[in-house]
Design a protein around this motif. Sequence first.
Motif: not given
Length: 252
Positions: A129-135, A192-196, A112-113
């Motif tokens: 973003y929020r991301s998940a990888m499932i193996y 990842r969240t927040g400013p530069p 998700h962006v």
Amino acid sequence: MPESSDLSATERTRHRRLPEQGSTDRQDLDDILAAGVVCHLGVIADGRPINARADRARPGSPRADAQPGEVYPMVLPTVYGVDGDILYLHGSVASRSLFTAPRTTICVTVTHVDGLVLARSVFEHAVNYRSAMIYGTPRLVTDRDEKLAGLRALADHIVPGQWDYARRPNEQELAKTTLLALPLAEASVKIRTGPPDDGDTPDAALPVWAGVVPLAATWQAPEPDPVLPAAIPVPPHVATLAGRPADRSRSF
């Protein structure tokens, strides 16, 4: 309910790059999965032409010109649903490749962006973003009751309440439907969240705007099928979507 509140690190899921963005909280994984509709399933496919004439024109279909024994990566978008510690996937084309390669490990991703991170220098630009990888090794669902339960998980993941509202699959449709079950035992989550990150660097003195441009999708008003009789109203569980965030973890 999930069996554990923590995600166990493996060689495939250990956070090596930007470990500060990694999460081992099972709730973060659940939230990312709840927030989405489509995942991407990556698999190494073999070169056996499968119904080449019919599949040739289908986007994402196995290559009709593949040679026997040839292998190549394939990443397919598909819908999914979650029931406890199992991720159910609509198999589609990917399942055909899995049929010919039992015990094949796959990787499923959901991303998700949430915003564009615009820094003072191009190098520091990023994405929230929020991301998940499932193996794991998926299991073909053959038991009728489990297949119905898995399809319910898919339908209600798309729109909660839709399984009880719409006509359910008949026996012929069940026979034509492929469903894969993938354990959530091996997963990696990064957020990842927040400013530069360049606010405390020499670039902070540059006369350049920096900050975040948030991104949020919203469900629009339902649009009826043109041939739908006017007397059939939008059901409440669908009507309630209008104006709500498309992010499922925040909508319900």
